[in-house]
Design a protein around this motif. Sequence first.
Motif, PDB file in Angstrom:
ATOM      1  N   ALA A  23     -72.743  16.048  22.418  1.00 40.77           N
ATOM      2  CA  ALA A  23     -72.342  17.412  22.766  1.00 40.77           C
ATOM      3  C   ALA A  23     -71.780  17.480  24.181  1.00 40.77           C
ATOM      4  O   ALA A  23     -70.794  18.191  24.435  1.00 40.77           O
ATOM      5  CB  ALA A  23     -73.535  18.356  22.612  1.00 40.77           C
ATOM      6  N   ARG A  24     -72.397  16.754  25.104  1.00 44.54           N
ATOM      7  CA  ARG A  24     -71.903  16.784  26.480  1.00 44.54           C
ATOM      8  C   ARG A  24     -70.515  16.165  26.589  1.00 44.54           C
ATOM      9  O   ARG A  24     -69.690  16.616  27.398  1.00 44.54           O
ATOM     10  CB  ARG A  24     -72.885  16.058  27.409  1.00 44.54           C
ATOM     11  CG  ARG A  24     -74.156  16.851  27.680  1.00 44.54           C
ATOM     12  CD  ARG A  24     -74.897  16.311  28.895  1.00 44.54           C
ATOM     13  NE  ARG A  24     -75.299  14.927  28.724  1.00 44.54           N
ATOM     14  CZ  ARG A  24     -76.472  14.553  28.210  1.00 44.54           C
ATOM     15  NH1 ARG A  24     -77.353  15.459  27.817  1.00 44.54           N
ATOM     16  NH2 ARG A  24     -76.771  13.275  28.093  1.00 44.54           N
ATOM     17  N   ARG A  25     -70.234  15.162  25.779  1.00 47.50           N
ATOM     18  CA  ARG A  25     -68.890  14.574  25.802  1.00 47.50           C
ATOM     19  C   ARG A  25     -67.855  15.564  25.277  1.00 47.50           C
ATOM     20  O   ARG A  25     -66.753  15.675  25.816  1.00 47.50           O
ATOM     21  CB  ARG A  25     -68.877  13.284  24.983  1.00 47.50           C
ATOM     22  CG  ARG A  25     -69.487  12.093  25.728  1.00 47.50           C
ATOM     23  CD  ARG A  25     -69.846  10.965  24.779  1.00 47.50           C
ATOM     24  NE  ARG A  25     -70.162   9.742  25.505  1.00 47.50           N
ATOM     25  CZ  ARG A  25     -71.324   9.500  26.107  1.00 47.50           C
ATOM     26  NH1 ARG A  25     -72.287  10.424  26.083  1.00 47.50           N
ATOM     27  NH2 ARG A  25     -71.537   8.343  26.731  1.00 47.50           N
ATOM     28  N   VAL A  26     -68.200  16.287  24.226  1.00 49.12           N
ATOM     29  CA  VAL A  26     -67.286  17.310  23.704  1.00 49.12           C
ATOM     30  C   VAL A  26     -67.070  18.398  24.751  1.00 49.12           C
ATOM     31  O   VAL A  26     -65.930  18.809  25.031  1.00 49.12           O
ATOM     32  CB  VAL A  26     -67.830  17.914  22.404  1.00 49.12           C
ATOM     33  CG1 VAL A  26     -66.956  19.078  21.941  1.00 49.12           C
ATOM     34  CG2 VAL A  26     -67.920  16.853  21.308  1.00 49.12           C
ATOM     35  N   ALA A  27     -68.165  18.868  25.353  1.00 53.19           N
ATOM     36  CA  ALA A  27     -68.062  19.943  26.350  1.00 53.19           C
ATOM     37  C   ALA A  27     -67.245  19.502  27.556  1.00 53.19           C
ATOM     38  O   ALA A  27     -66.425  20.276  28.083  1.00 53.19           O
ATOM     39  CB  ALA A  27     -69.461  20.371  26.790  1.00 53.19           C
ATOM     40  N   GLY A  28     -67.436  18.265  27.999  1.00 48.48           N
ATOM     41  CA  GLY A  28     -66.672  17.763  29.132  1.00 48.48           C
ATOM     42  C   GLY A  28     -65.191  17.693  28.833  1.00 48.48           C
ATOM     43  O   GLY A  28     -64.350  18.040  29.687  1.00 48.48           O
TER      44      GLY A  28
END
Length: 272
Positions: free
Chosen positions: A260-265
Amino acid sequence: MFLGSAAAPLELEVISRLPAQAGDKPPLLFVHGAFAGAWCWEEHFLDFFAGLGYPSYALSLRGHAGSAGRDRLHWNRLADYVTDVAEVAVGLGERTILIGHSMGGMVVQKYLERTPAPAAVLMCSVPPSGLMWSSLQLMWRDPMLWMEMGVITHAGPQYGSRSLARRALFSPDAPDAVVDRLMNRAQEESSRVLADLTWADLPAVTLVRRTPLLVLGAEHDALVPPSEVLETARRLGAECEIVPRVAHVMMFEPGWDRVARRVAGWLARQGH
């Protein structure tokens, strides 16, 4: 929430999580994979992205989970699922960003043939070349898993086992309780759609490339291995990352937060 229209009278289940305070971030529309429903995004992703300020929605494609049409599931074609996504996306507005997993990644690609989006994310997606090569690779690497997957594809997930689900879908870190939770909610999938995914209804790559794309793969994915993910990104001219220590159901198992953090970034870097 249920959506319907005169052109597509089926009621579609849409699960939503909205930010605590209204902001200017675009809505996200999550599209599930085969044998699943909107519930697979409800486990972690919807709350995570709503917490970042994104109005977050996940639909159940016709015949899945809480959507109407279960009695006609095996008549569905891939184009029907694309119609479902288009109906919901229109209602959310032209700023909508699409995020598709596995089969849902192919549904998103086919949607982008019709309508470019501000951005899209493909997670462990069916490649634009279809499932034929992935299936042949699995048959070569793990013929027993390939045969077992063939059984549940044609007879339904009720004929699978926890061992099969773990080998096909999960990383070694996944607790049995998480595997069981997914197995208990899995359902049959349209055999006609599975044929479309393999060879019969593949996307026009030049049209999909109009949309900025992130392609994510999983280190331990037995169904869409990293080599296929990298080839998908190359063909689509997309950014790509292979997330370590996760497997095919990367939004559902331990390690989902790193995904999720990779998508958000990436969304932030795109100005969204």
